[in-house]
Design a protein around this motif. Sequence first.
Motif, PDB file in Angstrom:
ATOM      1  N   SER A  46       0.815  -1.215   0.000  1.00  0.00           N
ATOM      2  CA  SER A  46       0.000   0.000   0.000  1.00  0.00           C
ATOM      3  C   SER A  46       0.847   1.263   0.000  1.00  0.00           C
ATOM      4  O   SER A  46       0.345   2.347  -0.287  1.00  0.00           O
ATOM      5  CB  SER A  46      -0.938  -0.004   1.203  1.00  0.00           C
ATOM      6  OG  SER A  46      -0.184  -0.074   2.395  1.00  0.00           O
ATOM      7  N   CYS A  70     -16.709   2.705  -1.447  1.00  0.00           N
ATOM      8  CA  CYS A  70     -16.492   4.130  -1.178  1.00  0.00           C
ATOM      9  C   CYS A  70     -17.092   4.479   0.182  1.00  0.00           C
ATOM     10  O   CYS A  70     -18.246   4.180   0.462  1.00  0.00           O
ATOM     11  CB  CYS A  70     -17.120   4.974  -2.280  1.00  0.00           C
ATOM     12  SG  CYS A  70     -16.755   6.726  -2.130  1.00  0.00           S
ATOM     13  N   SER A  71     -16.301   5.094   1.038  1.00  0.00           N
ATOM     14  CA  SER A  71     -16.730   5.405   2.398  1.00  0.00           C
ATOM     15  C   SER A  71     -17.098   6.877   2.522  1.00  0.00           C
ATOM     16  O   SER A  71     -16.408   7.753   2.000  1.00  0.00           O
ATOM     17  CB  SER A  71     -15.595   5.081   3.368  1.00  0.00           C
ATOM     18  OG  SER A  71     -15.857   5.599   4.641  1.00  0.00           O
ATOM     19  N   LYS A  72     -18.171   7.138   3.246  1.00  0.00           N
ATOM     20  CA  LYS A  72     -18.614   8.516   3.463  1.00  0.00           C
ATOM     21  C   LYS A  72     -17.601   9.279   4.309  1.00  0.00           C
ATOM     22  O   LYS A  72     -17.328  10.451   4.065  1.00  0.00           O
ATOM     23  CB  LYS A  72     -19.976   8.512   4.158  1.00  0.00           C
ATOM     24  CG  LYS A  72     -20.498   9.887   4.478  1.00  0.00           C
ATOM     25  CD  LYS A  72     -21.834   9.817   5.191  1.00  0.00           C
ATOM     26  CE  LYS A  72     -22.358  11.200   5.513  1.00  0.00           C
ATOM     27  NZ  LYS A  72     -23.651  11.160   6.185  1.00  0.00           N
ATOM     28  N   ASP A  73     -17.017   8.616   5.304  1.00  0.00           N
ATOM     29  CA  ASP A  73     -16.102   9.283   6.228  1.00  0.00           C
ATOM     30  C   ASP A  73     -14.747   9.589   5.592  1.00  0.00           C
ATOM     31  O   ASP A  73     -14.233  10.694   5.713  1.00  0.00           O
ATOM     32  CB  ASP A  73     -15.903   8.438   7.481  1.00  0.00           C
ATOM     33  CG  ASP A  73     -17.216   8.204   8.222  1.00  0.00           C
ATOM     34  OD1 ASP A  73     -18.079   9.095   8.181  1.00  0.00           O
ATOM     35  OD2 ASP A  73     -17.362   7.122   8.823  1.00  0.00           O
ATOM     36  N   THR A  74     -14.161   8.617   4.938  1.00  0.00           N
ATOM     37  CA  THR A  74     -12.810   8.800   4.397  1.00  0.00           C
ATOM     38  C   THR A  74     -12.800   9.271   2.952  1.00  0.00           C
ATOM     39  O   THR A  74     -11.760   9.704   2.461  1.00  0.00           O
ATOM     40  CB  THR A  74     -12.010   7.489   4.480  1.00  0.00           C
ATOM     41  OG1 THR A  74     -12.655   6.491   3.690  1.00  0.00           O
ATOM     42  CG2 THR A  74     -11.888   7.016   5.916  1.00  0.00           C
ATOM     43  N   ARG A  75     -13.937   9.151   2.260  1.00  0.00           N
ATOM     44  CA  ARG A  75     -14.048   9.499   0.838  1.00  0.00           C
ATOM     45  C   ARG A  75     -13.013   8.757   0.002  1.00  0.00           C
ATOM     46  O   ARG A  75     -12.417   9.293  -0.916  1.00  0.00           O
ATOM     47  CB  ARG A  75     -13.879  11.003   0.620  1.00  0.00           C
ATOM     48  CG  ARG A  75     -14.794  11.876   1.411  1.00  0.00           C
ATOM     49  CD  ARG A  75     -16.138  11.967   0.800  1.00  0.00           C
ATOM     50  NE  ARG A  75     -16.941  12.925   1.591  1.00  0.00           N
ATOM     51  CZ  ARG A  75     -18.168  13.192   1.359  1.00  0.00           C
ATOM     52  NH1 ARG A  75     -18.771  12.624   0.366  1.00  0.00           N
ATOM     53  NH2 ARG A  75     -18.827  14.023   2.112  1.00  0.00           N
ATOM     54  N   THR A  76     -12.778   7.489   0.393  1.00  0.00           N
ATOM     55  CA  THR A  76     -11.878   6.628  -0.383  1.00  0.00           C
ATOM     56  C   THR A  76     -12.544   5.285  -0.621  1.00  0.00           C
ATOM     57  O   THR A  76     -13.353   4.828   0.174  1.00  0.00           O
ATOM     58  CB  THR A  76     -10.532   6.385   0.347  1.00  0.00           C
ATOM     59  OG1 THR A  76     -10.788   5.766   1.608  1.00  0.00           O
ATOM     60  CG2 THR A  76      -9.753   7.665   0.533  1.00  0.00           C
ATOM     61  N   TYR A  78     -11.422   1.390  -2.943  1.00  0.00           N
ATOM     62  CA  TYR A  78     -10.214   0.639  -3.259  1.00  0.00           C
ATOM     63  C   TYR A  78     -10.334   0.002  -4.631  1.00  0.00           C
ATOM     64  O   TYR A  78     -11.427  -0.246  -5.129  1.00  0.00           O
ATOM     65  CB  TYR A  78      -9.921  -0.417  -2.195  1.00  0.00           C
ATOM     66  CG  TYR A  78     -10.976  -1.482  -2.083  1.00  0.00           C
ATOM     67  CD1 TYR A  78     -10.904  -2.635  -2.850  1.00  0.00           C
ATOM     68  CD2 TYR A  78     -12.051  -1.346  -1.217  1.00  0.00           C
ATOM     69  CE1 TYR A  78     -11.875  -3.619  -2.763  1.00  0.00           C
ATOM     70  CE2 TYR A  78     -13.029  -2.312  -1.118  1.00  0.00           C
ATOM     71  CZ  TYR A  78     -12.923  -3.444  -1.889  1.00  0.00           C
ATOM     72  OH  TYR A  78     -13.888  -4.408  -1.801  1.00  0.00           O
ATOM     73  N   ASN A 101      -6.019   2.134  -1.838  1.00  0.00           N
ATOM     74  CA  ASN A 101      -7.035   3.153  -1.590  1.00  0.00           C
ATOM     75  C   ASN A 101      -6.933   4.239  -2.646  1.00  0.00           C
ATOM     76  O   ASN A 101      -5.838   4.698  -2.971  1.00  0.00           O
ATOM     77  CB  ASN A 101      -6.872   3.770  -0.206  1.00  0.00           C
ATOM     78  CG  ASN A 101      -7.381   2.866   0.880  1.00  0.00           C
ATOM     79  OD1 ASN A 101      -8.211   2.006   0.641  1.00  0.00           O
ATOM     80  ND2 ASN A 101      -6.883   3.043   2.079  1.00  0.00           N
ATOM     81  N   PRO A 103      -9.149   7.959  -4.065  1.00  0.00           N
ATOM     82  CA  PRO A 103     -10.220   8.885  -3.720  1.00  0.00           C
ATOM     83  C   PRO A 103     -11.477   8.589  -4.532  1.00  0.00           C
ATOM     84  O   PRO A 103     -11.406   8.123  -5.663  1.00  0.00           O
ATOM     85  CB  PRO A 103      -9.646  10.261  -4.077  1.00  0.00           C
ATOM     86  CG  PRO A 103      -8.477  10.005  -4.933  1.00  0.00           C
ATOM     87  CD  PRO A 103      -8.020   8.611  -4.689  1.00  0.00           C
ATOM     88  N   TRP A 106     -18.291  10.206  -2.836  1.00  0.00           N
ATOM     89  CA  TRP A 106     -19.315   9.451  -2.126  1.00  0.00           C
ATOM     90  C   TRP A 106     -20.686   9.988  -2.507  1.00  0.00           C
ATOM     91  O   TRP A 106     -20.920  11.192  -2.578  1.00  0.00           O
ATOM     92  CB  TRP A 106     -19.113   9.557  -0.618  1.00  0.00           C
ATOM     93  CG  TRP A 106     -20.092   8.729   0.139  1.00  0.00           C
ATOM     94  CD1 TRP A 106     -20.008   7.399   0.399  1.00  0.00           C
ATOM     95  CD2 TRP A 106     -21.318   9.164   0.717  1.00  0.00           C
ATOM     96  NE1 TRP A 106     -21.089   6.977   1.107  1.00  0.00           N
ATOM     97  CE2 TRP A 106     -21.923   8.039   1.314  1.00  0.00           C
ATOM     98  CE3 TRP A 106     -21.968  10.384   0.786  1.00  0.00           C
ATOM     99  CZ2 TRP A 106     -23.131   8.103   1.980  1.00  0.00           C
ATOM    100  CZ3 TRP A 106     -23.181  10.451   1.445  1.00  0.00           C
ATOM    101  CH2 TRP A 106     -23.753   9.318   2.034  1.00  0.00           C
TER     102      TRP A 106
END
Length: 139
Positions: A46, A70-76, A78, A101, A103, A106
């Motif tokens: 990574s 895609c995550s709401k918190d991290t905006r990433t 994979y 990861n 970007p 979201w």
Amino acid sequence: MSLDPDLPRKDMYSVLLVILPVVTQTLASTVEGHQDSEEDSLKACSDLLIGQYLCGEPEIDPKTQSIQGCSKDTRTGYVWCTPAPGVTCNGLHKNGTFPKNVPCEWTNGQSFETALLLSIFLGMFGVDRFYLGYPALGE
């Protein structure tokens, strides 16, 4: 340890037979230790730099039109990548890939088509903004 040249050849061979297993075992453990330290010193997959890995196309979730995971918190999200030829790293899966990861934008799971139609026909009233979850902008 120096061998006495006056010893008969038979005695010299018996000394070598005693010493040889010890020497080979020591060399084998040294080589194994070197391989272990080489694996420990490898960079994590990574943490590879751009150009040291090749990634496939991200999988798109048809419901959200965003990268899967895609995550709401991290905006990433994979994508699955492989190290470039000649690059080795720690963290490879059995198939030779690793998750990287990236970007992502979201979305809250609302349909793009519905939001577009609401924007076209009822956008002057801000209904599309309420639908997308932005009530403060819809007033």
